[in-house]
Scaffold this motif. Structure first.
Motif, PDB file in Angstrom:
ATOM      1  N   ASN A 112       6.601  46.051   5.940  1.00  0.00           N
ATOM      2  CA  ASN A 112       5.145  46.001   5.723  1.00  0.00           C
ATOM      3  C   ASN A 112       4.753  46.280   4.283  1.00  0.00           C
ATOM      4  OD1 ASN A 112       4.086  45.478   8.413  1.00  0.00           O
ATOM      5  ND2 ASN A 112       4.873  47.504   8.966  1.00  0.00           N
ATOM      6  N   LEU A 113       5.574  47.053   3.567  1.00  0.00           N
ATOM      7  CA  LEU A 113       5.272  47.415   2.186  1.00  0.00           C
ATOM      8  C   LEU A 113       6.505  47.217   1.318  1.00  0.00           C
ATOM      9  CD1 LEU A 113       3.435  50.827   2.805  1.00  0.00           C
ATOM     10  CD2 LEU A 113       2.355  48.624   2.348  1.00  0.00           C
ATOM     11  N   SER A 114       6.282  46.836   0.072  1.00  0.00           N
ATOM     12  CA  SER A 114       7.405  46.663  -0.852  1.00  0.00           C
ATOM     13  C   SER A 114       7.983  48.026  -1.208  1.00  0.00           C
ATOM     14  CB  SER A 114       6.936  45.968  -2.133  1.00  0.00           C
ATOM     15  OG  SER A 114       6.087  46.840  -2.880  1.00  0.00           O
ATOM     16  N   PRO A 115       9.262  48.075  -1.605  1.00  0.00           N
ATOM     17  CA  PRO A 115       9.858  49.351  -2.023  1.00  0.00           C
ATOM     18  C   PRO A 115       9.074  50.019  -3.148  1.00  0.00           C
ATOM     19  CG  PRO A 115      11.579  47.711  -1.670  1.00  0.00           C
ATOM     20  CD  PRO A 115      10.263  46.984  -1.557  1.00  0.00           C
ATOM     21  N   ALA A 116       8.547  49.212  -4.081  1.00  0.00           N
ATOM     22  CA  ALA A 116       7.793  49.779  -5.207  1.00  0.00           C
ATOM     23  C   ALA A 116       6.522  50.471  -4.715  1.00  0.00           C
ATOM     24  CB  ALA A 116       7.447  48.680  -6.214  1.00  0.00           C
ATOM     25  N   THR A 117       5.831  49.856  -3.761  1.00  0.00           N
ATOM     26  CA  THR A 117       4.606  50.459  -3.217  1.00  0.00           C
ATOM     27  C   THR A 117       4.933  51.730  -2.455  1.00  0.00           C
ATOM     28  OG1 THR A 117       3.538  48.296  -3.059  1.00  0.00           O
ATOM     29  CG2 THR A 117       2.626  50.076  -1.704  1.00  0.00           C
ATOM     30  N   GLN A 118       6.010  51.687  -1.681  1.00  0.00           N
ATOM     31  CA  GLN A 118       6.416  52.886  -0.950  1.00  0.00           C
ATOM     32  C   GLN A 118       6.698  54.036  -1.908  1.00  0.00           C
ATOM     33  OE1 GLN A 118       9.441  52.342   2.163  1.00  0.00           O
ATOM     34  NE2 GLN A 118       9.092  50.132   2.040  1.00  0.00           N
ATOM     35  N   GLU A 119       7.383  53.733  -3.013  1.00  0.00           N
ATOM     36  CA  GLU A 119       7.729  54.769  -3.974  1.00  0.00           C
ATOM     37  C   GLU A 119       6.468  55.321  -4.642  1.00  0.00           C
ATOM     38  OE1 GLU A 119       9.830  57.502  -6.136  1.00  0.00           O
ATOM     39  OE2 GLU A 119      10.397  56.346  -4.357  1.00  0.00           O
ATOM     40  N   ARG A 120       5.512  54.439  -4.942  1.00  0.00           N
ATOM     41  CA  ARG A 120       4.266  54.889  -5.561  1.00  0.00           C
ATOM     42  C   ARG A 120       3.502  55.848  -4.635  1.00  0.00           C
ATOM     43  NH1 ARG A 120       2.360  50.258  -6.621  1.00  0.00           N
ATOM     44  NH2 ARG A 120       0.369  50.097  -5.504  1.00  0.00           N
ATOM     45  N   ILE A 121       3.523  55.538  -3.360  1.00  0.00           N
ATOM     46  CA  ILE A 121       2.844  56.394  -2.378  1.00  0.00           C
ATOM     47  C   ILE A 121       3.537  57.751  -2.291  1.00  0.00           C
ATOM     48  CG2 ILE A 121       2.369  56.671   0.094  1.00  0.00           C
ATOM     49  CD1 ILE A 121       1.954  53.586   0.156  1.00  0.00           C
ATOM     50  N   VAL A 135      -0.568  54.217   3.414  1.00  0.00           N
ATOM     51  CA  VAL A 135      -0.060  55.593   3.426  1.00  0.00           C
ATOM     52  C   VAL A 135       0.435  55.958   4.824  1.00  0.00           C
ATOM     53  CG1 VAL A 135      -0.661  58.023   3.082  1.00  0.00           C
ATOM     54  CG2 VAL A 135      -1.551  56.278   1.521  1.00  0.00           C
ATOM     55  N   SER A 136      -0.323  55.574   5.840  1.00  0.00           N
ATOM     56  CA  SER A 136       0.081  55.850   7.222  1.00  0.00           C
ATOM     57  C   SER A 136       1.408  55.188   7.542  1.00  0.00           C
ATOM     58  CB  SER A 136      -0.994  55.365   8.197  1.00  0.00           C
ATOM     59  OG  SER A 136      -2.197  56.070   7.996  1.00  0.00           O
ATOM     60  N   PHE A 137       1.598  53.962   7.067  1.00  0.00           N
ATOM     61  CA  PHE A 137       2.863  53.258   7.312  1.00  0.00           C
ATOM     62  C   PHE A 137       4.043  54.066   6.758  1.00  0.00           C
ATOM     63  CE2 PHE A 137       1.128  48.627   7.594  1.00  0.00           C
ATOM     64  CZ  PHE A 137       0.853  48.833   8.932  1.00  0.00           C
ATOM     65  N   VAL A 138       3.893  54.598   5.544  1.00  0.00           N
ATOM     66  CA  VAL A 138       4.992  55.336   4.908  1.00  0.00           C
ATOM     67  C   VAL A 138       5.340  56.592   5.701  1.00  0.00           C
ATOM     68  CG1 VAL A 138       5.640  56.712   2.877  1.00  0.00           C
ATOM     69  CG2 VAL A 138       4.631  54.433   2.589  1.00  0.00           C
ATOM     70  N   PHE A 139       4.335  57.336   6.134  1.00  0.00           N
ATOM     71  CA  PHE A 139       4.605  58.632   6.766  1.00  0.00           C
ATOM     72  C   PHE A 139       4.763  58.550   8.277  1.00  0.00           C
ATOM     73  CE2 PHE A 139       2.850  59.850   2.653  1.00  0.00           C
ATOM     74  CZ  PHE A 139       3.842  60.734   2.242  1.00  0.00           C
ATOM     75  N   ASN A 140       4.595  57.368   8.832  1.00  0.00           N
ATOM     76  CA  ASN A 140       4.867  57.171  10.261  1.00  0.00           C
ATOM     77  C   ASN A 140       6.110  56.325  10.499  1.00  0.00           C
ATOM     78  OD1 ASN A 140       2.706  58.687  11.185  1.00  0.00           O
ATOM     79  ND2 ASN A 140       1.282  56.979  11.065  1.00  0.00           N
TER      80      ASN A 140
END
Length: 359
Positions: free
Chosen positions: A47-56, A36-41
């Motif tokens: 570091n994360l797949s597009p699908a995981t980013q979208e889920r977050i 979650v920190s990776f997405v919002f920072n």
């Protein structure tokens, strides 16, 4: 109750009025708190797949989660707030444009603008800057509502700073101002391109804008071999009364083949006075006299009779440019050179300029 997309009902565990946290997002999305920190920072790519980013992001949207700007600011040693100190914001018809430009540019970069109006009191300006520094703002814009050289408020050099619509007396900080001399040339061309050769300039004060506009006006005329007679350049101030009195001095009693056919006014208020004088003297605008204003003052220029052709001051663009320059300095950590950036003053064409009369 099951939620779509395989996410559980974690949001149901949030108490009323409880702000959701990044850990709540992680539980709902089925990922680690670090993800979650990776997405919002801004570190998700690689570091994360597009699908995981979208889920977050979907989990965050369902919970109404927003990153804590204070906590994020502490980690980055920033507050995501910039200060704007100005001399007379409450009394200026142009303040809103400059403020909107600065605030919207800051907002696009996830910054808020904290504004303080000093009322032109130098001691209050110093106190305002000190207060903003105590609040650890990321940087400060100092804006003047009329173009002039200014004493740099005490403390402004202790943070990233940019001036708007003014230049520092000591040339120590970057500034964004209107290209006034070019604006004067533009005004002259509006008249020259319609065939006007007998022209005048009315209004003006003992300030930078008056001097620069007149220089530009004369530049363009000189290029066409035209010299404005001294008695057709009247510095009568910046109000309607000055325009009215100046126009009467130039126009009243003069024969149609001797009086100016085009007038460039220091600002739109002066132009309003010129229009009043022309009406009193029975001189039709623009058939017998063309009038060019300056500023494009809201609630005035477009509502005069006839509607006023004018050269606009780029207040919104100045706010945008000053904020962008400041934010770039904050992002890079580098102080921009103490240079002056001049922004173009666009023409707003309306009905007060027409072809020069044939006689």
């Amino acid at each position: 109750m099951r939620a779509a997309g395989g996410m559980g009902g974690t949001e149901e565990k949030q108490g009323k009025g409880t702000r959701p946290t990044s850990k709540d997002v992680a539980r709902l999305a089925g990922v680690s708190h670090t993800a979650v920190s990776f997405v919002f920072n801004g570190r998700a790519e690689g570091n994360l797949s597009p699908a995981t980013q979208e889920r977050i992001r979907q989990a965050a949207a369902r919970l109404g989660y927003r990153p804590d700007p204070v906590a994020r600011g502490l980690r980055r040693r920033r507050t995501a707030v910039i200060g704007l100190v100005t001399d007379e914001i409450a009394s200026s018809p142009f303040a809103g444009r400059l403020l909107r430009g600065a605030m919207e540019t800051a907002w696009d970069s996830e910054h808020l603008v904290l504004t303080i109006d000093s009322g032109g009191d130098l001691a209050k300006e110093d106190a305002a800057v000190a207060e903003l520094l105590d609040r650890r703002v990321d940087g400060i814009i100092y804006a003047a509502m009329s173009l002039r050289r200014v004493r740099v408020p005490e403390g402004l050099h202790r943070t990233h700073s940019v001036l708007a619509n003014c230049v520092p007396e000591d040339d120590s900080l970057p500034a964004v101002i209107p290209a006034e001399r070019a604006g004067g040339r533009t005004a002259a061309r509006l008249l020259l391109d319609e065939g006007h050769r007998r022209v005048a300039m009315i209004g003006g004060q003992d300030d930078i804008a008056s001097a620069e506009r007149l220089r530009g006006f004369r530049d363009a005329l000189r290029a066409e071999g035209i010299t404005v007679p001294k008695d057709h350049v009247l510095r009568t101030g910046g109000e309607i009364s000055g325009g009215y009195e100046g126009a009467l001095r130039i126009l009243e009693g003069a024969s149609p083949d001797q009086r100016p056919t085009g007038v460039f006014c220091y600002n739109d208020r002066v132009a309003a006075g010129v229009l009043h004088a022309a009406t009193r003297l029975g001189i039709a605008v623009p058939e017998q006299l063309s009038v060019v204003g300056y500023d494009d003052q809201e609630h005035m220029a477009a509502h005069l009779t006839p509607a006023l052709t004018t050269v606009a001051l780029p207040h919104r663009a100045m706010g945008e440019a000053a904020a962008r320059l400041l934010l770039d300095s904050i992002d890079t950590g580098r102080t921009p050179p103490a240079t002056v950036r001049r922004l173009a003053c666009p023409v707003i064409s309306r009905a007060s300029v027409g072809p020069a009369p044939s006689r």
